[in-house]
Structures are given as C-alpha cells and as structure tokens.
Design a protein around this motif. Structure first.
Motif, PDB file in Angstrom:
ATOM      1  N   GLY A  52       0.808  -1.213   0.000  1.00  0.00           N
ATOM      2  CA  GLY A  52       0.000   0.000   0.000  1.00  0.00           C
ATOM      3  C   GLY A  52       0.840   1.262   0.000  1.00  0.00           C
ATOM      4  N   ALA A  53       1.931   1.246   0.750  1.00  0.00           N
ATOM      5  CA  ALA A  53       2.810   2.415   0.811  1.00  0.00           C
ATOM      6  C   ALA A  53       3.492   2.675  -0.526  1.00  0.00           C
ATOM      7  CB  ALA A  53       3.861   2.222   1.906  1.00  0.00           C
ATOM      8  N   HIS A  54       3.682   1.624  -1.311  1.00  0.00           N
ATOM      9  CA  HIS A  54       4.322   1.794  -2.614  1.00  0.00           C
ATOM     10  C   HIS A  54       3.327   2.112  -3.733  1.00  0.00           C
ATOM     11  CE1 HIS A  54       7.705   0.093  -0.456  1.00  0.00           C
ATOM     12  NE2 HIS A  54       8.450   0.629  -1.394  1.00  0.00           N
ATOM     13  N   VAL A  55       2.067   1.785  -3.501  1.00  0.00           N
ATOM     14  CA  VAL A  55       1.036   2.048  -4.505  1.00  0.00           C
ATOM     15  C   VAL A  55       0.435   3.441  -4.329  1.00  0.00           C
ATOM     16  CG1 VAL A  55      -1.272   1.337  -5.286  1.00  0.00           C
ATOM     17  CG2 VAL A  55       0.480  -0.390  -4.841  1.00  0.00           C
ATOM     18  N   TYR A  56       0.269   3.853  -3.067  1.00  0.00           N
ATOM     19  CA  TYR A  56      -0.388   5.134  -2.778  1.00  0.00           C
ATOM     20  C   TYR A  56       0.524   5.970  -1.894  1.00  0.00           C
ATOM     21  CZ  TYR A  56      -3.969   8.412  -1.159  1.00  0.00           C
ATOM     22  OH  TYR A  56      -4.684   9.536  -0.869  1.00  0.00           O
ATOM     23  N   SER A  57       0.823   7.162  -2.349  1.00  0.00           N
ATOM     24  CA  SER A  57       1.716   8.036  -1.591  1.00  0.00           C
ATOM     25  C   SER A  57       1.165   9.450  -1.585  1.00  0.00           C
ATOM     26  CB  SER A  57       3.109   8.022  -2.223  1.00  0.00           C
ATOM     27  OG  SER A  57       3.978   8.878  -1.521  1.00  0.00           O
ATOM     28  N   HIS A  58       1.240  10.078  -0.431  1.00  0.00           N
ATOM     29  CA  HIS A  58       0.866  11.485  -0.343  1.00  0.00           C
ATOM     30  C   HIS A  58       1.557  12.111   0.851  1.00  0.00           C
ATOM     31  CE1 HIS A  58      -2.174  11.034   2.946  1.00  0.00           C
ATOM     32  NE2 HIS A  58      -2.102   9.800   2.519  1.00  0.00           N
ATOM     33  N   ALA A  59       1.646  13.407   0.800  1.00  0.00           N
ATOM     34  CA  ALA A  59       2.337  14.150   1.856  1.00  0.00           C
ATOM     35  C   ALA A  59       1.522  14.134   3.146  1.00  0.00           C
ATOM     36  CB  ALA A  59       2.577  15.587   1.411  1.00  0.00           C
ATOM     37  N   ARG A  60       2.224  14.183   4.242  1.00  0.00           N
ATOM     38  CA  ARG A  60       1.571  14.244   5.547  1.00  0.00           C
ATOM     39  C   ARG A  60       0.866  15.590   5.720  1.00  0.00           C
ATOM     40  NH1 ARG A  60       3.103  10.169   9.157  1.00  0.00           N
ATOM     41  NH2 ARG A  60       4.718   8.817   8.306  1.00  0.00           N
ATOM     42  N   PRO A  61      -0.102  15.651   6.643  1.00  0.00           N
ATOM     43  CA  PRO A  61      -0.872  16.883   6.824  1.00  0.00           C
ATOM     44  C   PRO A  61      -0.029  18.121   7.122  1.00  0.00           C
ATOM     45  CG  PRO A  61      -1.892  15.092   8.029  1.00  0.00           C
ATOM     46  CD  PRO A  61      -0.599  14.566   7.481  1.00  0.00           C
ATOM     47  N   PHE A  62       1.004  17.985   7.931  1.00  0.00           N
ATOM     48  CA  PHE A  62       1.791  19.164   8.295  1.00  0.00           C
ATOM     49  C   PHE A  62       2.583  19.718   7.109  1.00  0.00           C
ATOM     50  CE2 PHE A  62       4.349  15.481   9.535  1.00  0.00           C
ATOM     51  CZ  PHE A  62       5.604  15.770   8.996  1.00  0.00           C
ATOM     52  N   ILE A  63       2.827  18.889   6.109  1.00  0.00           N
ATOM     53  CA  ILE A  63       3.498  19.358   4.897  1.00  0.00           C
ATOM     54  C   ILE A  63       2.504  20.149   4.041  1.00  0.00           C
ATOM     55  CG2 ILE A  63       4.646  18.632   2.765  1.00  0.00           C
ATOM     56  CD1 ILE A  63       6.305  18.237   5.326  1.00  0.00           C
ATOM     57  N   VAL A  64       1.298  19.613   3.911  1.00  0.00           N
ATOM     58  CA  VAL A  64       0.279  20.230   3.063  1.00  0.00           C
ATOM     59  C   VAL A  64      -0.280  21.510   3.693  1.00  0.00           C
ATOM     60  CG1 VAL A  64      -1.994  19.886   2.018  1.00  0.00           C
ATOM     61  CG2 VAL A  64      -0.334  18.021   2.023  1.00  0.00           C
ATOM     62  N   ASP A  76       7.818  12.078   5.416  1.00  0.00           N
ATOM     63  CA  ASP A  76       7.758  10.994   4.433  1.00  0.00           C
ATOM     64  C   ASP A  76       6.302  10.654   4.104  1.00  0.00           C
ATOM     65  OD1 ASP A  76       7.104   9.944   6.879  1.00  0.00           O
ATOM     66  OD2 ASP A  76       8.507   8.275   6.800  1.00  0.00           O
ATOM     67  N   ASN A  77       6.109   9.585   3.372  1.00  0.00           N
ATOM     68  CA  ASN A  77       4.774   9.116   3.010  1.00  0.00           C
ATOM     69  C   ASN A  77       4.013   8.725   4.277  1.00  0.00           C
ATOM     70  OD1 ASN A  77       2.517   8.014   1.746  1.00  0.00           O
ATOM     71  ND2 ASN A  77       3.565   6.139   1.145  1.00  0.00           N
ATOM     72  N   GLY A  78       2.792   9.203   4.410  1.00  0.00           N
ATOM     73  CA  GLY A  78       2.000   8.903   5.595  1.00  0.00           C
ATOM     74  C   GLY A  78       1.090   7.705   5.456  1.00  0.00           C
ATOM     75  N   PHE A  79       1.025   7.117   4.256  1.00  0.00           N
ATOM     76  CA  PHE A  79       0.108   5.994   4.042  1.00  0.00           C
ATOM     77  C   PHE A  79       0.854   4.678   3.973  1.00  0.00           C
ATOM     78  CE2 PHE A  79      -2.365   2.992   1.586  1.00  0.00           C
ATOM     79  CZ  PHE A  79      -3.618   3.123   2.147  1.00  0.00           C
ATOM     80  N   PRO A  80       0.372   3.697   4.721  1.00  0.00           N
ATOM     81  CA  PRO A  80      -0.604   3.750   5.800  1.00  0.00           C
ATOM     82  C   PRO A  80       0.073   4.174   7.099  1.00  0.00           C
ATOM     83  CG  PRO A  80       0.094   1.488   5.488  1.00  0.00           C
ATOM     84  CD  PRO A  80       0.824   2.332   4.452  1.00  0.00           C
ATOM     85  N   VAL A 121      -0.068  14.242  12.085  1.00  0.00           N
ATOM     86  CA  VAL A 121       0.937  13.456  11.363  1.00  0.00           C
ATOM     87  C   VAL A 121       0.321  12.477  10.358  1.00  0.00           C
ATOM     88  CG1 VAL A 121       2.717  13.699  13.133  1.00  0.00           C
ATOM     89  CG2 VAL A 121       1.138  11.764  13.230  1.00  0.00           C
ATOM     90  N   HIS A 122      -1.012  12.341  10.369  1.00  0.00           N
ATOM     91  CA  HIS A 122      -1.701  11.453   9.428  1.00  0.00           C
ATOM     92  C   HIS A 122      -3.018  12.060   8.999  1.00  0.00           C
ATOM     93  CE1 HIS A 122       0.832   7.905   9.309  1.00  0.00           C
ATOM     94  NE2 HIS A 122       0.978   7.974  10.614  1.00  0.00           N
ATOM     95  N   TRP A 123      -3.455  11.625   7.825  1.00  0.00           N
ATOM     96  CA  TRP A 123      -4.781  11.924   7.325  1.00  0.00           C
ATOM     97  C   TRP A 123      -5.700  10.775   7.739  1.00  0.00           C
ATOM     98  CZ3 TRP A 123      -5.346  16.640   5.406  1.00  0.00           C
ATOM     99  CH2 TRP A 123      -4.274  17.265   4.782  1.00  0.00           C
TER     100      TRP A 123
END
Length: 164
Positions: A52-64, A76-80, A121-123
């Motif tokens: 899942g971490a390699h298929v879906y990646s997005h920035a953590r909330p504090f970055i966005v 780094d990637n927050g998912f999962p 730190v997570h969505w």
C-alpha cells in the motif's frame, strides 16, 4: 496536549500486553490454529502495508497545511499509518484467540489512529487504510490458517521422534 501526545506516540506499547495476556489465558487450549492465524495476520498486514505504501503516496498533513505537528515527525509518506497498522494487526490477529482482548485491542488501535490524525501526522485515509489492511489480513488468515497448519504439520508434529 500531553494526553494526545501519549495516545499518538506511546499507547502503541500497550498492544504487546494483549498478546501476552492472550498467550497466558489460551495456554489451556491445545489447538495452534488460532495462533497460526495470529502470526499470519501480522505477516499479511505488514505485506499489505508495504504494498500500500508503494502504490499510494501522499504528503503528511503538516506538509500540506503548514501547521506544525504536535511532535517532530519525518516528512515521508504517511500511508498507511504504521502505528495504526501494527495495533490493528494485533487486534485482528487476536480475534480467534480471545474476542474480549481483541475488542480491547481494537479500541487501542482506534485511539492511536484518531490521536495521530489529531496530532497532525496522518490523514484519516492513512488510518482507514491501516484498519482495512488489518481486517483483510485477519479474514484471509482465518480462512487459510487450517491449510497452513496442515502444510506445516511436519514441523508442529514431526513423524520421527528422537530418543530422549
């Protein structure tokens, strides 16, 4: 807040206590199938999390958002959510061993996940993904544990006995 910090970072350490309690209370049982299912759940959850971490990646909330998190965290990637993934895997794995301990472990997993979202730190999708991966792994493990027990019967009950 201090409570939120504790829930987000340290409540995860309660999860191994559930495993210990399950081991102590289930020692009277002779079947290894639920424990095989437990370890399969941990394995499959980790595998699904890795994929899942390699298929879906997005920035953590504090970055966005630019809002600093409650505690320092890598960008780094927050998912999962790894914290939720581990606690949910333990909760799902305990289901066939001890339903009351599993329910308590699920409560911990949800608290950890919610706290990590509130800490910035997570969505919510990171938490939901972790829970779905653990549930899917638990379901697969329950279905396949009897097969794995038969497949590895020679390890659990070797046909050759050596003299003591």
């Amino acid at each position: 807040s201090t409570l939120l910090l504790f829930l987000a970072q340290y409540l995860i350490f309660l999860s191994p206590c559930f495993i210990f309690c399950a081991w102590i209370t289930s020692r009277k049982h002779t079947s290894l199938t639920p424990w095989i299912g437990f370890f399969l759940t941990i394995f499959f959850t980790a595998l699904f999390g890795f994929i899942g971490a390699h298929v879906y990646s997005h920035a953590r909330p504090f970055i966005v958002t630019g809002i600093p998190p409650l505690f320092p965290h890598a960008a780094d990637n927050g998912f999962p959510s790894d914290h939720t993934l581990l606690t949910a895997a333990i909760a799902a794995g305990l289901w066939k061993i001890s339903k009351p301990l599993s329910v308590a472990a699920w409560a911990v997993a949800l608290l950890v996940g919610i706290a990590r979202v509130l800490a910035g730190v997570h969505w919510p999708i990171d938490i939901a993904g972790s829970i779905v991966f653990a549930l899917l792994a638990g379901w697969i493990s329950i279905i396949t544990a009897p097969f794995w027990k038969k497949a590895f019967a020679f390890v659990l009950n070797p046909p050759i006995r050596f003299p003591a």
